[in-house]
Design a protein around this motif. Structure first.
Motif, PDB file in Angstrom:
ATOM      1  N   GLY A   1       3.541  26.202 -15.500  1.00  0.00           N
ATOM      2  CA  GLY A   1       4.962  25.926 -16.004  1.00  0.00           C
ATOM      3  C   GLY A   1       5.250  26.323 -17.590  1.00  0.00           C
ATOM      4  N   ASP A   2       6.117  25.661 -18.142  1.00  0.00           N
ATOM      5  CA  ASP A   2       6.386  26.203 -19.476  1.00  0.00           C
ATOM      6  C   ASP A   2       5.501  25.651 -20.559  1.00  0.00           C
ATOM      7  OD1 ASP A   2       8.717  27.119 -21.701  1.00  0.00           O
ATOM      8  OD2 ASP A   2       8.128  25.122 -22.208  1.00  0.00           O
ATOM      9  N   LEU A   3       4.871  26.587 -21.450  1.00  0.00           N
ATOM     10  CA  LEU A   3       3.783  26.098 -22.483  1.00  0.00           C
ATOM     11  C   LEU A   3       3.937  24.805 -23.067  1.00  0.00           C
ATOM     12  CD1 LEU A   3       1.038  26.822 -23.676  1.00  0.00           C
ATOM     13  CD2 LEU A   3       2.328  28.572 -25.186  1.00  0.00           C
ATOM     14  N   LEU A   4       5.443  24.951 -23.846  1.00  0.00           N
ATOM     15  CA  LEU A   4       5.789  24.036 -24.634  1.00  0.00           C
ATOM     16  C   LEU A   4       5.827  22.794 -24.103  1.00  0.00           C
ATOM     17  CD1 LEU A   4       6.855  23.203 -27.512  1.00  0.00           C
ATOM     18  CD2 LEU A   4       9.063  23.610 -26.754  1.00  0.00           C
TER      19      LEU A   4
ATOM     20  N   LYS B   1      -0.943  30.990 -10.313  1.00  0.00           N
ATOM     21  CA  LYS B   1      -2.272  30.756  -9.961  1.00  0.00           C
ATOM     22  C   LYS B   1      -2.801  31.569  -8.739  1.00  0.00           C
ATOM     23  CE  LYS B   1      -2.875  25.905 -11.606  1.00  0.00           C
ATOM     24  NZ  LYS B   1      -2.837  24.646 -11.181  1.00  0.00           N
ATOM     25  N   GLN B   2      -2.972  32.779  -8.883  1.00  0.00           N
ATOM     26  CA  GLN B   2      -3.439  33.609  -7.881  1.00  0.00           C
ATOM     27  C   GLN B   2      -4.896  34.085  -8.307  1.00  0.00           C
ATOM     28  OE1 GLN B   2      -1.627  34.751  -5.302  1.00  0.00           O
ATOM     29  NE2 GLN B   2       0.114  33.767  -6.081  1.00  0.00           N
ATOM     30  N   GLU B   3      -5.524  34.788  -7.074  1.00  0.00           N
ATOM     31  CA  GLU B   3      -7.077  35.003  -7.442  1.00  0.00           C
ATOM     32  C   GLU B   3      -7.224  35.483  -8.649  1.00  0.00           C
ATOM     33  OE1 GLU B   3      -9.028  36.879  -4.382  1.00  0.00           O
ATOM     34  OE2 GLU B   3      -7.662  36.100  -2.748  1.00  0.00           O
ATOM     35  N   ILE B   4      -6.440  36.515  -9.325  1.00  0.00           N
ATOM     36  CA  ILE B   4      -6.699  37.475 -10.458  1.00  0.00           C
ATOM     37  C   ILE B   4      -6.528  36.339 -11.712  1.00  0.00           C
ATOM     38  CG2 ILE B   4      -4.351  37.986 -10.600  1.00  0.00           C
ATOM     39  CD1 ILE B   4      -7.220  40.106 -11.890  1.00  0.00           C
ATOM     40  N   ASP B   5      -5.744  35.376 -11.419  1.00  0.00           N
ATOM     41  CA  ASP B   5      -5.436  34.614 -12.846  1.00  0.00           C
ATOM     42  C   ASP B   5      -6.739  33.871 -12.768  1.00  0.00           C
ATOM     43  OD1 ASP B   5      -2.436  34.926 -13.161  1.00  0.00           O
ATOM     44  OD2 ASP B   5      -2.289  34.483 -11.068  1.00  0.00           O
ATOM     45  N   TYR B   6      -7.309  33.239 -11.840  1.00  0.00           N
ATOM     46  CA  TYR B   6      -8.533  32.362 -12.061  1.00  0.00           C
ATOM     47  C   TYR B   6      -9.786  33.345 -12.525  1.00  0.00           C
ATOM     48  CZ  TYR B   6      -6.444  28.152  -9.853  1.00  0.00           C
ATOM     49  OH  TYR B   6      -5.569  27.289  -9.726  1.00  0.00           O
ATOM     50  N   LYS B   7      -9.683  34.423 -12.117  1.00  0.00           N
ATOM     51  CA  LYS B   7     -10.851  35.560 -12.467  1.00  0.00           C
ATOM     52  C   LYS B   7     -10.683  35.717 -13.992  1.00  0.00           C
ATOM     53  CE  LYS B   7     -11.516  38.187  -8.254  1.00  0.00           C
ATOM     54  NZ  LYS B   7     -11.197  39.412  -7.488  1.00  0.00           N
ATOM     55  N   ASP B   8      -9.435  35.764 -14.533  1.00  0.00           N
ATOM     56  CA  ASP B   8      -9.212  35.947 -15.885  1.00  0.00           C
ATOM     57  C   ASP B   8      -9.685  34.612 -16.722  1.00  0.00           C
ATOM     58  OD1 ASP B   8      -8.059  38.458 -15.483  1.00  0.00           O
ATOM     59  OD2 ASP B   8      -6.122  38.085 -15.657  1.00  0.00           O
ATOM     60  N   LEU B   9      -9.437  33.340 -16.156  1.00  0.00           N
ATOM     61  CA  LEU B   9      -9.678  32.095 -16.755  1.00  0.00           C
ATOM     62  C   LEU B   9     -11.372  32.313 -16.868  1.00  0.00           C
ATOM     63  CD1 LEU B   9      -9.159  29.441 -17.953  1.00  0.00           C
ATOM     64  CD2 LEU B   9      -8.750  28.675 -15.608  1.00  0.00           C
ATOM     65  N   ILE B  10     -11.876  32.368 -15.944  1.00  0.00           N
ATOM     66  CA  ILE B  10     -13.436  32.193 -15.809  1.00  0.00           C
ATOM     67  C   ILE B  10     -14.009  33.170 -16.767  1.00  0.00           C
ATOM     68  CG2 ILE B  10     -15.412  32.701 -14.090  1.00  0.00           C
ATOM     69  CD1 ILE B  10     -13.502  31.237 -11.784  1.00  0.00           C
ATOM     70  N   LYS B  11     -13.362  34.511 -16.553  1.00  0.00           N
ATOM     71  CA  LYS B  11     -14.021  35.389 -17.654  1.00  0.00           C
ATOM     72  C   LYS B  11     -13.992  34.873 -19.039  1.00  0.00           C
ATOM     73  CE  LYS B  11     -13.563  40.223 -19.047  1.00  0.00           C
ATOM     74  NZ  LYS B  11     -13.039  41.491 -18.642  1.00  0.00           N
TER      75      LYS B  11
ATOM     76  N   ILE C   1      -6.065  23.820 -23.171  1.00  0.00           N
ATOM     77  CA  ILE C   1      -5.258  23.769 -21.880  1.00  0.00           C
ATOM     78  C   ILE C   1      -4.957  25.179 -21.705  1.00  0.00           C
ATOM     79  CG2 ILE C   1      -3.335  23.378 -23.592  1.00  0.00           C
ATOM     80  CD1 ILE C   1      -1.780  22.264 -21.212  1.00  0.00           C
ATOM     81  N   GLU C   2      -4.746  25.477 -20.351  1.00  0.00           N
ATOM     82  CA  GLU C   2      -4.594  26.939 -20.016  1.00  0.00           C
ATOM     83  C   GLU C   2      -3.148  26.851 -19.233  1.00  0.00           C
ATOM     84  OE1 GLU C   2      -5.760  31.224 -19.573  1.00  0.00           O
ATOM     85  OE2 GLU C   2      -6.762  29.499 -20.807  1.00  0.00           O
ATOM     86  N   VAL C   3      -2.106  27.492 -19.770  1.00  0.00           N
ATOM     87  CA  VAL C   3      -0.729  27.393 -18.914  1.00  0.00           C
ATOM     88  C   VAL C   3      -0.773  28.774 -18.242  1.00  0.00           C
ATOM     89  CG1 VAL C   3       1.702  27.243 -19.234  1.00  0.00           C
ATOM     90  CG2 VAL C   3       0.180  25.921 -20.602  1.00  0.00           C
ATOM     91  N   MET C   4      -0.919  28.871 -17.171  1.00  0.00           N
ATOM     92  CA  MET C   4      -0.861  30.069 -16.323  1.00  0.00           C
ATOM     93  C   MET C   4       0.306  30.493 -15.901  1.00  0.00           C
ATOM     94  SD  MET C   4      -4.397  28.840 -14.466  1.00  0.00           S
ATOM     95  CE  MET C   4      -4.905  30.239 -13.478  1.00  0.00           C
ATOM     96  N   SER C   5       0.760  32.035 -15.874  1.00  0.00           N
ATOM     97  CA  SER C   5       1.998  32.492 -15.367  1.00  0.00           C
ATOM     98  C   SER C   5       2.029  32.233 -13.744  1.00  0.00           C
ATOM     99  CB  SER C   5       2.340  33.752 -15.650  1.00  0.00           C
ATOM    100  OG  SER C   5       1.016  34.769 -15.076  1.00  0.00           O
TER     101      SER C   5
END
Length: 230
Positions: free
Chosen positions: A125-128, A152-162, A146-150
């Motif tokens: 969603g929109d960050l604001l 929710k693909q595998e790469i997005d979760y991998k980046d978050l976990i990292k 709070i993590e607003v992700m562009s």
């Protein structure tokens, strides 16, 4: 489950009501454009434009407003009035002013988990807008961030976990979308729980069952506590 360090929650339709408001806005839009097409035809055109625009605008209210305006222009063959465009913009502003309605059991669950795990919001969603909703919900005090992700693909979760400096097996995701909150999480070796909401955006639907040792589905979010032994 004993290894879990971080529990992530989707926001919209997991913590508080969201899709219901978008459905109400779509109905208003269809009524506004009813001189041009059937409601079904209008909704189909709007959905197609929304999906095409995701790569440009991402998820959220701002992109939805722009997609409604584009749909209105296309449906009307560029004859839509300025007054109608102003009405569409007003629909979008009204979306940002909707009351924050917590879903049943959300705060009880967060209270039980707070202090025992690192809790984060992982949402699209929109960050604001997402920060505003979380602040107005009164739930912000429970979350590490709070993590607003562009997306929710595998790469997005991998980046978050990292960024969280944990292993996938230490990550636990809770959400209402099988497509966004469950499948990519399971694919990277993490844990996921599905809490269905009564309305699901068409883009988030899947047509097959999920069977996985790291997956559960519950009717109520409080049932998550049973698998975490709280």
């Amino acid at each position: 489950m004993k290894n879990i360090k971080v529990i992530a929650f989707d926001a919209d339709d997991t913590l508080f009501v969201n899709e219901t408001y978008f459905a109400e806005t779509e109905e208003k839009f269809c009524n506004l454009m009813s001189d041009y097409l059937s409601n079904q035809g209008i909704a189909k055109e709007l959905f197609k434009i929304q999906i095409d625009n995701l790569k440009i605008y991402g998820y959220g209210i701002k992109g939805y407003i722009l997609s409604m305006i584009e749909a209105a222009m296309k449906i009307s063959n560029n004859t839509i009035s300025v007054q109608a465009i102003e009405r569409i913009i007003q629909y979008g502003k009204e979306l940002t002013e909707k009351p924050i309605v917590l879903l049943e059991g959300v705060e009880e669950t967060l209270q039980a988990l707070h202090g025992k795990y690192k809790l984060v919001v992982a949402t699209k969603g929109d960050l604001l807008d997402q920060r505003r909703k979380l602040h107005n919900s009164g739930l912000g005090k429970y979350f590490h961030h709070i993590e607003v992700m562009s997306d929710k693909q595998e790469i997005d979760y991998k980046d978050l976990i990292k960024r969280l400096e944990i292993e996938p097996s230490e990550f636990f995701m809770i959400g209402n979308s099988l497509k966004s909150d469950v499948l990519p999480v399971l694919a990277i070796g993490a844990h996921a729980v599905h809490i269905p909401f009564h309305t699901t955006w068409e883009h988030e639907r899947i047509d097959h069952e999920i069977e996985h040792e790291n997956f559960n589905t519950f009717d109520q979010i409080t049932q998550v506590l049973t698998v975490l032994n709280q």
